[in-house]
Design a protein around this motif. Structure first.
Motif, PDB file in Angstrom:
ATOM      1  N   PHE A 269       0.754  -1.303  -0.090  1.00 42.62           N
ATOM      2  CA  PHE A 269      -0.014   0.021   0.050  1.00 42.62           C
ATOM      3  C   PHE A 269       0.978   1.148  -0.105  1.00 42.62           C
ATOM      4  CE2 PHE A 269      -0.179  -1.266   4.442  1.00 42.62           C
ATOM      5  CZ  PHE A 269       0.372  -0.466   5.338  1.00 42.62           C
ATOM      6  N   SER A 270       2.222   1.244  -0.251  1.00 42.79           N
ATOM      7  CA  SER A 270       3.016   2.484  -0.057  1.00 42.79           C
ATOM      8  C   SER A 270       3.079   2.849  -1.524  1.00 42.79           C
ATOM      9  CB  SER A 270       4.269   2.043   0.524  1.00 42.79           C
ATOM     10  OG  SER A 270       5.174   3.295   0.214  1.00 42.79           O
ATOM     11  N   ARG A 271       2.974   4.405  -1.826  1.00 43.07           N
ATOM     12  CA  ARG A 271       3.370   4.780  -3.183  1.00 43.07           C
ATOM     13  C   ARG A 271       4.532   5.252  -3.029  1.00 43.07           C
ATOM     14  NH1 ARG A 271      -2.252   8.382  -3.531  1.00 43.07           N
ATOM     15  NH2 ARG A 271      -2.175   7.798  -5.686  1.00 43.07           N
ATOM     16  N   LEU A 272       5.325   5.137  -1.909  1.00 45.83           N
ATOM     17  CA  LEU A 272       6.635   5.646  -2.054  1.00 45.83           C
ATOM     18  C   LEU A 272       7.501   4.588  -2.022  1.00 45.83           C
ATOM     19  CD1 LEU A 272       6.249   8.279   0.871  1.00 45.83           C
ATOM     20  CD2 LEU A 272       6.685   8.539  -1.464  1.00 45.83           C
ATOM     21  N   PRO A 273       8.845   4.831  -2.448  1.00 48.71           N
ATOM     22  CA  PRO A 273       9.967   3.740  -2.430  1.00 48.71           C
ATOM     23  C   PRO A 273      10.121   3.207  -1.140  1.00 48.71           C
ATOM     24  CG  PRO A 273      10.723   5.580  -3.875  1.00 48.71           C
ATOM     25  CD  PRO A 273       9.511   6.051  -3.398  1.00 48.71           C
ATOM     26  N   VAL A 274      10.506   1.919  -0.824  1.00 46.85           N
ATOM     27  CA  VAL A 274      10.490   1.277   0.488  1.00 46.85           C
ATOM     28  C   VAL A 274      11.978   0.747   0.650  1.00 46.85           C
ATOM     29  CG1 VAL A 274       9.659  -0.284   2.046  1.00 46.85           C
ATOM     30  CG2 VAL A 274       8.039   0.976   0.611  1.00 46.85           C
ATOM     31  N   ILE A 275      12.346   1.407   1.650  1.00 46.68           N
ATOM     32  CA  ILE A 275      13.638   0.755   2.164  1.00 46.68           C
ATOM     33  C   ILE A 275      13.539  -0.143   3.366  1.00 46.68           C
ATOM     34  CG2 ILE A 275      16.098   1.393   2.967  1.00 46.68           C
ATOM     35  CD1 ILE A 275      15.303   4.337   1.797  1.00 46.68           C
ATOM     36  N   ALA A 276      14.101  -1.331   3.198  1.00 42.54           N
ATOM     37  CA  ALA A 276      13.859  -2.300   4.476  1.00 42.54           C
ATOM     38  C   ALA A 276      15.134  -2.279   5.119  1.00 42.54           C
ATOM     39  CB  ALA A 276      13.804  -3.589   3.692  1.00 42.54           C
ATOM     40  N   CYS A 277      14.822  -2.283   6.605  1.00 45.35           N
ATOM     41  CA  CYS A 277      15.817  -2.304   7.691  1.00 45.35           C
ATOM     42  C   CYS A 277      15.324  -3.232   8.778  1.00 45.35           C
ATOM     43  CB  CYS A 277      15.993  -0.710   7.910  1.00 45.35           C
ATOM     44  SG  CYS A 277      17.494  -0.473   9.165  1.00 45.35           S
ATOM     45  N   GLY A 278      16.385  -3.895   9.436  1.00 48.62           N
ATOM     46  CA  GLY A 278      16.160  -4.462  10.731  1.00 48.62           C
ATOM     47  C   GLY A 278      16.513  -5.828  10.640  1.00 48.62           C
TER      48      GLY A 278
ATOM     49  N   PHE B  13      24.090 -12.526   4.076  1.00 51.00           N
ATOM     50  CA  PHE B  13      23.728 -11.693   2.851  1.00 51.00           C
ATOM     51  C   PHE B  13      22.411 -12.208   2.194  1.00 51.00           C
ATOM     52  CE2 PHE B  13      28.718 -10.969   1.999  1.00 51.00           C
ATOM     53  CZ  PHE B  13      28.495  -9.702   2.738  1.00 51.00           C
ATOM     54  N   SER B  14      22.439 -13.511   2.341  1.00 49.67           N
ATOM     55  CA  SER B  14      21.076 -14.166   1.871  1.00 49.67           C
ATOM     56  C   SER B  14      19.668 -13.228   2.441  1.00 49.67           C
ATOM     57  CB  SER B  14      20.905 -15.652   2.158  1.00 49.67           C
ATOM     58  OG  SER B  14      21.087 -15.836   3.446  1.00 49.67           O
ATOM     59  N   HIS B  15      19.922 -12.539   3.550  1.00 44.53           N
ATOM     60  CA  HIS B  15      18.670 -11.974   4.091  1.00 44.53           C
ATOM     61  C   HIS B  15      18.361 -10.783   3.126  1.00 44.53           C
ATOM     62  CE1 HIS B  15      19.622 -13.686   8.273  1.00 44.53           C
ATOM     63  NE2 HIS B  15      18.733 -14.410   7.579  1.00 44.53           N
ATOM     64  N   PHE B  16      19.395  -9.926   2.594  1.00 43.35           N
ATOM     65  CA  PHE B  16      19.157  -9.143   1.563  1.00 43.35           C
ATOM     66  C   PHE B  16      18.551  -9.555   0.324  1.00 43.35           C
ATOM     67  CE2 PHE B  16      23.378  -7.138   3.451  1.00 43.35           C
ATOM     68  CZ  PHE B  16      22.633  -6.023   3.524  1.00 43.35           C
ATOM     69  N   TYR B  17      18.812 -10.617  -0.184  1.00 44.52           N
ATOM     70  CA  TYR B  17      18.530 -11.439  -1.484  1.00 44.52           C
ATOM     71  C   TYR B  17      16.887 -11.862  -0.922  1.00 44.52           C
ATOM     72  CZ  TYR B  17      17.735 -14.849  -5.165  1.00 44.52           C
ATOM     73  OH  TYR B  17      17.475 -15.621  -6.315  1.00 44.52           O
ATOM     74  N   GLU B  18      16.733 -12.509   0.200  1.00 46.72           N
ATOM     75  CA  GLU B  18      15.231 -12.719   0.484  1.00 46.72           C
ATOM     76  C   GLU B  18      14.422 -11.584   0.570  1.00 46.72           C
ATOM     77  OE1 GLU B  18      14.525 -13.831   4.608  1.00 46.72           O
ATOM     78  OE2 GLU B  18      13.521 -15.711   3.818  1.00 46.72           O
ATOM     79  N   GLY B  19      14.830 -10.574   0.850  1.00 45.78           N
ATOM     80  CA  GLY B  19      14.018  -9.178   1.139  1.00 45.78           C
ATOM     81  C   GLY B  19      13.889  -8.807  -0.459  1.00 45.78           C
ATOM     82  N   PHE B  20      14.736  -8.796  -1.233  1.00 47.55           N
ATOM     83  CA  PHE B  20      14.434  -8.415  -2.654  1.00 47.55           C
ATOM     84  C   PHE B  20      13.627  -9.478  -3.536  1.00 47.55           C
ATOM     85  CE2 PHE B  20      18.142  -5.543  -2.221  1.00 47.55           C
ATOM     86  CZ  PHE B  20      17.630  -4.355  -2.378  1.00 47.55           C
ATOM     87  N   LYS B  21      13.800 -10.810  -3.383  1.00 49.29           N
ATOM     88  CA  LYS B  21      13.153 -11.682  -4.028  1.00 49.29           C
ATOM     89  C   LYS B  21      11.605 -11.918  -3.537  1.00 49.29           C
ATOM     90  CE  LYS B  21      14.483 -13.656  -7.114  1.00 49.29           C
ATOM     91  NZ  LYS B  21      14.440 -12.942  -8.438  1.00 49.29           N
ATOM     92  N   LYS B  22      11.428 -11.891  -2.059  1.00 48.29           N
ATOM     93  CA  LYS B  22      10.034 -12.133  -1.503  1.00 48.29           C
ATOM     94  C   LYS B  22       9.064 -10.897  -1.407  1.00 48.29           C
ATOM     95  CE  LYS B  22      11.303 -16.491   0.901  1.00 48.29           C
ATOM     96  NZ  LYS B  22      11.460 -17.075   2.007  1.00 48.29           N
ATOM     97  N   THR B  23       9.546  -9.737  -1.699  1.00 50.18           N
ATOM     98  CA  THR B  23       9.044  -8.547  -1.174  1.00 50.18           C
ATOM     99  C   THR B  23       9.120  -7.470  -2.562  1.00 50.18           C
ATOM    100  OG1 THR B  23      10.580  -7.086  -0.133  1.00 50.18           O
ATOM    101  CG2 THR B  23       9.101  -8.855   1.012  1.00 50.18           C
ATOM    102  N   ASN B  24       8.522  -6.422  -2.609  1.00 53.65           N
ATOM    103  CA  ASN B  24       8.560  -5.497  -3.629  1.00 53.65           C
ATOM    104  C   ASN B  24       9.626  -4.314  -3.155  1.00 53.65           C
ATOM    105  OD1 ASN B  24       7.467  -6.757  -5.904  1.00 53.65           O
ATOM    106  ND2 ASN B  24       5.357  -6.231  -4.931  1.00 53.65           N
ATOM    107  N   ILE B  25      10.352  -4.344  -2.082  1.00 49.25           N
ATOM    108  CA  ILE B  25      11.263  -3.367  -1.631  1.00 49.25           C
ATOM    109  C   ILE B  25      12.129  -2.709  -2.526  1.00 49.25           C
ATOM    110  CG2 ILE B  25      11.420  -4.222   0.675  1.00 49.25           C
ATOM    111  CD1 ILE B  25      14.181  -5.163   0.248  1.00 49.25           C
ATOM    112  N   ASP B  26      12.368  -1.254  -2.343  1.00 48.87           N
ATOM    113  CA  ASP B  26      13.288  -0.955  -3.513  1.00 48.87           C
ATOM    114  C   ASP B  26      14.715  -0.747  -3.129  1.00 48.87           C
ATOM    115  OD1 ASP B  26      11.159   0.502  -5.416  1.00 48.87           O
ATOM    116  OD2 ASP B  26      10.310   0.753  -3.688  1.00 48.87           O
ATOM    117  N   ALA B  27      14.894  -0.958  -1.956  1.00 48.34           N
ATOM    118  CA  ALA B  27      16.263  -0.642  -1.325  1.00 48.34           C
ATOM    119  C   ALA B  27      16.391  -1.613  -0.184  1.00 48.34           C
ATOM    120  CB  ALA B  27      16.698   0.478  -1.174  1.00 48.34           C
ATOM    121  N   ALA B  28      17.636  -1.757   0.504  1.00 45.27           N
ATOM    122  CA  ALA B  28      17.839  -2.638   1.661  1.00 45.27           C
ATOM    123  C   ALA B  28      18.769  -1.864   2.346  1.00 45.27           C
ATOM    124  CB  ALA B  28      18.350  -3.836   1.286  1.00 45.27           C
TER     125      ALA B  28
END
Length: 172
Positions: free
Chosen positions: A108-117, A122-137
């Motif tokens: 529901f965000s219309r803004l780019p989303v940066i994941a944190c926490g 390194f596979s956690h970065f990959y998982e964030g990008f592959k399983k969600t629509n985040i724009d940055a990590a």
């Protein structure tokens, strides 16, 4: 506004605001109008309470009255350029991002989303990008408390075909 101006004058490209925006949402539109949306990141600290994601501020000590969806809408409508979602529950845990939280926010965000926490490998970065629509990590502990480097993280993601700039190791 003077605080933001100082940081930008000293060379910052962006500023991140959290508690001050929750205490005074008008600050978001003031900063966006004065300096541009592109430089304004609103940081949102989220913690799960009674099976609901709640927004916290003042270093995670106080709970906001805004729902997550409502706050993201306010942030967008007031002109912020990006949001950084930090899972208090995962921060420092090395267990990976809160994928469910990121899925909800990116839905529901219309803004780019940066994941944190939560990044511990390194596979956690990959998982964030592959399983969600985040724009940055984003991450900190993996770089502060281990032998890891930003170069190695980018190399890992680049080799996994995640859209990152090709890592170049510079020798000084």
């Amino acid at each position: 506004l003077k605080d933001v101006e100082k940081r930008l004058f000293l060379g910052g490209d962006k500023v991140s605001i959290n508690s001050a925006a929750l205490k005074n949402p008008k600050l978001i539109s003031d900063v966006a109008r004065e300096f541009g949306s592109q430089c304004l990141v609103i940081s949102i600290d989220v913690k799960k309470v009674d099976d609901q994601y709640r927004i916290f501020f003042n270093g995670g000590t106080e709970s906001s009255n805004y729902s997550l969806r409502e706050w993201i809408k306010i942030v967008y409508e007031n002109g912020a350029g990006e949001i950084l979602i930090n899972s208090i529950d995962r921060d420092g845990s090395k267990k990976g991002y809160d994928i469910n939280l990121l899925k909800i926010v990116t839905k529901f965000s219309r803004l780019p989303v940066i994941a944190c926490g939560g990044v511990g490998k390194f596979s956690h970065f990959y998982e964030g990008f592959k399983k969600t629509n985040i724009d940055a990590a984003a991450a900190a502990n993996i770089f502060h408390y281990s032998d890891q480097s930003v170069y190695l993280a980018k190399k890992f993601l680049y080799e996994k075909k995640i859209n990152v700039r090709k890592p170049i190791l510079l020798e000084i």
